[in-house]
Design a protein around this motif. Structure first.
Motif, PDB file in Angstrom:
ATOM      1  N   UNK A 194      12.540   7.349  46.857  1.00 39.54           N
ATOM      2  CA  UNK A 194      12.101   8.733  46.735  1.00 39.54           C
ATOM      3  C   UNK A 194      11.238   9.145  47.910  1.00 39.54           C
ATOM      4  N   UNK A 195      11.518  10.319  48.450  1.00 41.74           N
ATOM      5  CA  UNK A 195      10.707  10.946  49.483  1.00 41.74           C
ATOM      6  C   UNK A 195       9.985  12.124  48.838  1.00 41.74           C
ATOM      7  N   UNK A 196       8.642  12.123  48.830  1.00 39.21           N
ATOM      8  CA  UNK A 196       7.900  13.202  48.166  1.00 39.21           C
ATOM      9  C   UNK A 196       8.249  14.600  48.666  1.00 39.21           C
ATOM     10  N   UNK A 197       8.815  14.703  49.866  1.00 35.92           N
ATOM     11  CA  UNK A 197       9.180  16.015  50.384  1.00 35.92           C
ATOM     12  C   UNK A 197      10.566  16.459  49.913  1.00 35.92           C
ATOM     13  N   UNK A 198      11.308  15.555  49.265  1.00 36.44           N
ATOM     14  CA  UNK A 198      12.657  15.843  48.784  1.00 36.44           C
ATOM     15  C   UNK A 198      12.570  16.380  47.356  1.00 36.44           C
ATOM     16  N   UNK A 204      18.113  18.525  40.220  1.00 36.18           N
ATOM     17  CA  UNK A 204      19.070  17.904  39.293  1.00 36.18           C
ATOM     18  C   UNK A 204      18.575  18.018  37.858  1.00 36.18           C
ATOM     19  N   UNK A 205      17.315  17.688  37.628  1.00 32.51           N
ATOM     20  CA  UNK A 205      16.753  17.751  36.283  1.00 32.51           C
ATOM     21  C   UNK A 205      16.743  19.193  35.775  1.00 32.51           C
ATOM     22  N   UNK A 206      16.361  20.119  36.650  1.00 31.52           N
ATOM     23  CA  UNK A 206      16.304  21.527  36.249  1.00 31.52           C
ATOM     24  C   UNK A 206      17.668  22.057  35.826  1.00 31.52           C
ATOM     25  N   UNK A 207      18.727  21.683  36.565  1.00 33.63           N
ATOM     26  CA  UNK A 207      20.072  22.144  36.214  1.00 33.63           C
ATOM     27  C   UNK A 207      20.529  21.558  34.886  1.00 33.63           C
TER      28      UNK A 207
END
Length: 239
Positions: A194-198, A204-207
């Motif tokens: 994981x990149x904190x800026x990504x 994905x979770x929101x969709x």
């Protein structure tokens, strides 16, 4: 009075042995575990007071384990890891670690942190060994179909999933109502750390959450966990 039980969760055998032996020489009842499963076995049979926790572990990483341990306020958590970035420190402490030590670590510093943490925990009654988590037989369950790529609610509403959503739900189902860190989700969904800026994980979770809310007409068990990641708070049966 029996010596406090200290669990050392470290997948490197030599370091695990050295930490266990040193802590035993300090008068503690130290025991080793090489992964989260072995830690779970210890918690089910011993009254553990402090957990020394590596981050880079096989299976569930140390951040995910630390998040789970916050359900046990009588257990102190000390991260002992080679990951020295400020982001890792902040994530570890926000998740709930009481201290964050960077390898290579001085054994005397480990001893001092354990003793300091035990003093702080002195007023909190030790928790009894934790029984294995299991859902009641009559609890409504969601169903995740790994062949058809569908998720079905306890009420019978079926939603088709994309490949990315299926990977996400498979991880959340495997964790059985425990939070998944953004690092775990990134590895499962994108096969990268994981990149904190990504922000792609949140997208994905929101969709998926929007898809579920539209199909159900109600809120969903897919929840955010501040400073950690996401959790599916209902029981999921994988078929």
């Amino acid at each position: 009075m029996p010596a406090p039980v200290i669990a050392v969760v470290e997948d490197e055998p030599l370091l695990r042995r050295d930490l266990v032996e040193y802590l035993r020489d300090c008068g503690f009842d130290a025991v080793g575990a090489k992964n989260g499963r072995e830690l779970g076995d210890l918690l089910a049979t011993r009254t553990v007071r402090v957990v020394l926790l590596d981050v880079n572990l096989p299976g569930d990483d140390g951040f995910a384990l630390a998040a789970r341990l916050r359900d046990h306020p009588a257990i102190g958590v000390i991260m002992v890891t080679a990951r020295s970035s400020t982001i890792d420190r902040v994530v570890g402490l926000e998740i709930g670690a009481d201290a964050y030590l960077v390898k290579p670590v001085e054994m005397r510093e480990v001893e001092a942190q354990v003793k300091s943490l035990l003093r702080r925990l002195d007023g909190i009654p030790a928790a009894a060994p934790a029984a294995a988590d299991s859902a009641p037989a009559d609890e409504p369950r969601w169903t995740l179909d790994a062949t058809e790529w569908t998720l079905t609610s306890p009420g019978g509403v079926t939603m088709s999933l994309t490949s990315t959503e299926m990977k996400l739900m498979s991880l959340l189902a495997e964790l059985a109502r425990q939070p998944a860190t953004r690092d775990q989700i990134s590895m499962a969904v994108h096969s990268r750390r994981w990149n904190p800026e990504d922000r792609s994980i949140d997208t994905v979770v929101g969709r998926l959450r929007h898809k579920m809310e539209s199909a159900l007409g109600d809120s969903t068990p897919l929840k955010s966990v501040h400073g950690v990641g996401y959790v599916f708070s209902a029981t999921v049966r994988v078929v």
